[in-house]
Design an enzyme around this catalytic site. Structure first.
Site, PDB file in Angstrom:
ATOM      1  N   LYS A 216     -10.948 -52.389 -31.699  1.00 19.62           N
ATOM      2  CA  LYS A 216     -11.892 -51.691 -32.588  1.00 19.62           C
ATOM      3  C   LYS A 216     -11.382 -51.685 -34.039  1.00 19.62           C
ATOM      4  O   LYS A 216     -12.187 -51.778 -34.975  1.00 19.62           O
ATOM      5  CB  LYS A 216     -12.155 -50.273 -32.075  1.00 19.62           C
ATOM      6  CG  LYS A 216     -12.905 -50.244 -30.735  1.00 19.62           C
ATOM      7  CD  LYS A 216     -14.253 -50.967 -30.775  1.00 19.62           C
ATOM      8  CE  LYS A 216     -15.060 -50.810 -29.492  1.00 19.62           C
ATOM      9  NZ  LYS A 216     -16.329 -51.539 -29.499  1.00 19.62           N
TER      10      LYS A 216
ATOM     11  N   TYR B 234      -7.598 -51.345 -26.552  1.00 18.14           N
ATOM     12  CA  TYR B 234      -8.952 -50.981 -26.990  1.00 18.14           C
ATOM     13  C   TYR B 234      -8.945 -50.629 -28.485  1.00 18.14           C
ATOM     14  O   TYR B 234      -9.774 -51.133 -29.251  1.00 18.14           O
ATOM     15  CB  TYR B 234      -9.464 -49.800 -26.165  1.00 18.14           C
ATOM     16  CG  TYR B 234     -10.860 -49.351 -26.551  1.00 18.14           C
ATOM     17  CD1 TYR B 234     -11.965 -50.142 -26.285  1.00 18.14           C
ATOM     18  CD2 TYR B 234     -11.070 -48.130 -27.185  1.00 18.14           C
ATOM     19  CE1 TYR B 234     -13.250 -49.729 -26.626  1.00 18.14           C
ATOM     20  CE2 TYR B 234     -12.350 -47.706 -27.538  1.00 18.14           C
ATOM     21  CZ  TYR B 234     -13.429 -48.514 -27.259  1.00 18.14           C
ATOM     22  OH  TYR B 234     -14.696 -48.102 -27.605  1.00 18.14           O
TER      23      TYR B 234
ATOM     24  N   SER C  82     -18.258 -50.100 -33.401  1.00 15.57           N
ATOM     25  CA  SER C  82     -16.813 -49.846 -33.383  1.00 15.57           C
ATOM     26  C   SER C  82     -16.635 -48.611 -32.514  1.00 15.57           C
ATOM     27  O   SER C  82     -17.104 -48.543 -31.377  1.00 15.57           O
ATOM     28  CB  SER C  82     -16.321 -49.652 -34.819  1.00 15.57           C
ATOM     29  OG  SER C  82     -15.000 -49.221 -34.862  1.00 15.57           O
TER      30      SER C  82
HETATM   31  N1  NAP Z   1     -19.126 -44.305 -24.458  1.00 15.65           N
HETATM   32  C1  NAP Z   1     -18.282 -43.987 -25.394  1.00 15.65           C
HETATM   33  O1  NAP Z   1     -17.665 -42.899 -25.375  1.00 15.65           O
HETATM   34  C2  NAP Z   1     -18.060 -44.925 -26.561  1.00 15.65           C
HETATM   35  C3  NAP Z   1     -17.423 -44.428 -27.704  1.00 15.65           C
HETATM   36  C4  NAP Z   1     -17.202 -45.272 -28.786  1.00 15.65           C
HETATM   37  C5  NAP Z   1     -17.610 -46.593 -28.723  1.00 15.65           C
HETATM   38  N2  NAP Z   1     -18.230 -47.069 -27.605  1.00 15.65           N
HETATM   39  C6  NAP Z   1     -18.638 -48.475 -27.605  1.00 15.65           C
HETATM   40  O2  NAP Z   1     -20.006 -48.567 -27.299  1.00 15.65           O
HETATM   41  C7  NAP Z   1     -20.281 -49.848 -26.745  1.00 15.65           C
HETATM   42  C8  NAP Z   1     -21.179 -49.687 -25.538  1.00 15.65           C
HETATM   43  O3  NAP Z   1     -20.502 -48.930 -24.551  1.00 15.65           O
HETATM   44  P1  NAP Z   1     -21.221 -47.834 -23.660  1.00 15.65           P
HETATM   45  O4  NAP Z   1     -20.545 -46.558 -23.899  1.00 15.65           O
HETATM   46  O5  NAP Z   1     -22.677 -47.926 -23.819  1.00 15.65           O
HETATM   47  O6  NAP Z   1     -20.744 -48.298 -22.192  1.00 15.65           O
HETATM   48  P2  NAP Z   1     -21.545 -48.970 -20.977  1.00 15.65           P
HETATM   49  O7  NAP Z   1     -22.711 -48.149 -20.623  1.00 15.65           O
HETATM   50  O8  NAP Z   1     -20.533 -49.238 -19.935  1.00 15.65           O
HETATM   51  O9  NAP Z   1     -22.064 -50.325 -21.606  1.00 15.65           O
HETATM   52  C9  NAP Z   1     -21.228 -51.428 -21.868  1.00 15.65           C
HETATM   53  C10 NAP Z   1     -22.097 -52.650 -21.953  1.00 15.65           C
HETATM   54  O10 NAP Z   1     -21.305 -53.797 -22.346  1.00 15.65           O
HETATM   55  C11 NAP Z   1     -21.720 -54.865 -21.519  1.00 15.65           C
HETATM   56  N3  NAP Z   1     -20.730 -55.934 -21.406  1.00 15.65           N
HETATM   57  C12 NAP Z   1     -19.454 -55.878 -20.988  1.00 15.65           C
HETATM   58  N4  NAP Z   1     -18.902 -57.109 -21.014  1.00 15.65           N
HETATM   59  C13 NAP Z   1     -19.864 -57.962 -21.463  1.00 15.65           C
HETATM   60  C14 NAP Z   1     -19.936 -59.352 -21.706  1.00 15.65           C
HETATM   61  N5  NAP Z   1     -18.895 -60.165 -21.484  1.00 15.65           N
HETATM   62  N6  NAP Z   1     -21.097 -59.885 -22.195  1.00 15.65           N
HETATM   63  C15 NAP Z   1     -22.161 -59.100 -22.419  1.00 15.65           C
HETATM   64  N7  NAP Z   1     -22.169 -57.773 -22.181  1.00 15.65           N
HETATM   65  C16 NAP Z   1     -21.029 -57.218 -21.706  1.00 15.65           C
HETATM   66  C17 NAP Z   1     -21.996 -54.227 -20.165  1.00 15.65           C
HETATM   67  O11 NAP Z   1     -22.784 -55.113 -19.413  1.00 15.65           O
HETATM   68  P3  NAP Z   1     -22.735 -55.272 -17.817  1.00 15.65           P
HETATM   69  O12 NAP Z   1     -23.886 -54.441 -17.323  1.00 15.65           O
HETATM   70  O13 NAP Z   1     -22.954 -56.722 -17.591  1.00 15.65           O
HETATM   71  O14 NAP Z   1     -21.396 -54.788 -17.350  1.00 15.65           O
HETATM   72  C18 NAP Z   1     -22.747 -52.988 -20.611  1.00 15.65           C
HETATM   73  O15 NAP Z   1     -24.117 -53.268 -20.860  1.00 15.65           O
HETATM   74  C19 NAP Z   1     -18.929 -50.499 -26.477  1.00 15.65           C
HETATM   75  O16 NAP Z   1     -18.656 -51.432 -27.501  1.00 15.65           O
HETATM   76  C20 NAP Z   1     -17.963 -49.343 -26.556  1.00 15.65           C
HETATM   77  O17 NAP Z   1     -16.685 -49.743 -26.955  1.00 15.65           O
HETATM   78  C21 NAP Z   1     -18.466 -46.272 -26.516  1.00 15.65           C
END
Ligand code: NAP
Length: 273
Positions: free
Chosen positions: A150, A146, A132
């Site tokens: 979540k 977004y 989340s």
């Molecule tokens: N970073 C933050 O500040 C933060 C905070 C709270 C929650 N989150 C959550 O953490 C999770 C991971 O995000 P992150 O921060 O690690 O960002 P990230 O590095 O941009 O990673 C996002 C990942 O999701 C994948 N993705 C997107 N669409 C997809 C699809 N249709 N099928 C399969 N994979 C897909 C991307 O793959 P591709 O390489 O193919 O694009 C990438 O591997 C997300 O759910 C995000 O909402 C992040």
């Protein structure tokens, strides 16, 4: 028997860091991603195997399920991590943009979960962990879709936890704060309009705040990986795991002070009148 975790969106950020973390702890890791052909590093790491899985494509989910269950006898954990953010005022977000975000962050997560559930049910064990965000408990301006996704993941996961309790399967929510990943780059899509300009002052203000934010604002994805490790292995019925001091502070501020005080605080922070 060696344990196995399946991770979606393992190509970068939190998913990737978690794949490496669990592999180092001796687990098998099924690191799934949309474009495994682009991945050069993960498959060279001991204990990690890479699989193709796009969470918006049921055939691809089923293909990954078949390959992973053929390769590993048991699946002990599933991490639904894939996700991105649509940014911008709601009014100028297109229906297509909004639906696409729900397709990935909510329906994709549900489809992956539904596809893997027979295996968990058969085993009568396992942990399903859904990423989340602190944005599943609190809100900030200009990111309504977004937050909606979540909040949906939060409600879904809690109800799933009731349903799977009697089957020996646990459901956990991971709520990260600001994490230094590619989330603000490749994973942020923008809704923009040349005709509707009334929101521009908010947007400009937000962009300036985001650009001014220094590295101190972000925690590392390895910290989230450790929280995910605890959630997978602590053997408790705890549902929510907050990852990051910022998230802990903001979520507790809302719980302690109430909704109105929190909304007032956000308006002050973002200079919204
Ligand atoms: N970073 C933050 O500040 C933060 C905070 C709270 C929650 N989150 C959550 O953490 C999770 C991971 O995000 P992150 O921060 O690690 O960002 P990230 O590095 O941009 O990673 C996002 C990942 O999701 C994948 N993705 C997107 N669409 C997809 C699809 N249709 N099928 C399969 N994979 C897909 C991307 O793959 P591709 O390489 O193919 O694009 C990438 O591997 C997300 O759910 C995000 O909402 C992040």
């Amino acid at each position: 028997m060696k344990k196995t975790i399946v991770i979606t969106g393992a190509s970068s950020g939190i998913g990737r860091a978690t794949a490496v973390y669990f592999a180092n702890k001796g687990w098998n890791v099924a690191a799934t991603m949309r474009n495994p052909e682009k991945e050069m590093e993960l498959q060279t790491i001991e204990n990690i195997k890479v699989y193709q899985l796009d969470v918006t494509d049921q055939k691809s989910i089923e293909g990954a399920y078949k390959s992973i269950t053929a390769d590993y006898e048991n699946i002990d954990a599933l991490l639904n991590n894939a996700g991105y953010a649509l940014y911008g005022p709601f009014e100028i977000s297109t229906s297509e943009q909004i639906r696409r975000e729900f397709d990935v962050n909510v329906f994709g997560l549900m489809d992956v979960t539904r596809t893997f559930l027979p295996k968990f049910r058969e085993q009568k064990s396992g942990v399903i962990m859904n990423i989340s965000s602190m944005g599943g408990k609190i809100t900030f301006p200009l990111i309504s879709t977004y937050h909606s996704t979540k909040f949906a993941v939060e409600g879904f996961s809690e109800v799933l936890a009731y349903e799977l309790e009697g089957l020996g399967v646990r459901v956990k929510l991971i709520e990260p704060g600001n994490i230094a990943t590619d989330f603000g780059g490749r994973s942020m899509k923008f809704a923009t309009s040349e005709e509707v300009t009334d929101y521009n002052p908010y947007v400009e203000n937000m962009m300036a705040m985001m650009q001014a934010a220094g590295p101190d604002m972000y925690s590392q994805p390895e910290m989230v990986a450790e929280v995910i490790w605890n959630a997978a292995t602590d053997g408790t019925d705890q549902i929510r795991y907050i990852a990051g001091d910022d998230a802990k502070e903001l979520i507790s501020m809302r719980e302690k002070n109430g909704d109105e005080a929190f909304v007032k605080f956000v308006k002050e922070q973002y200079a919204i009148k």
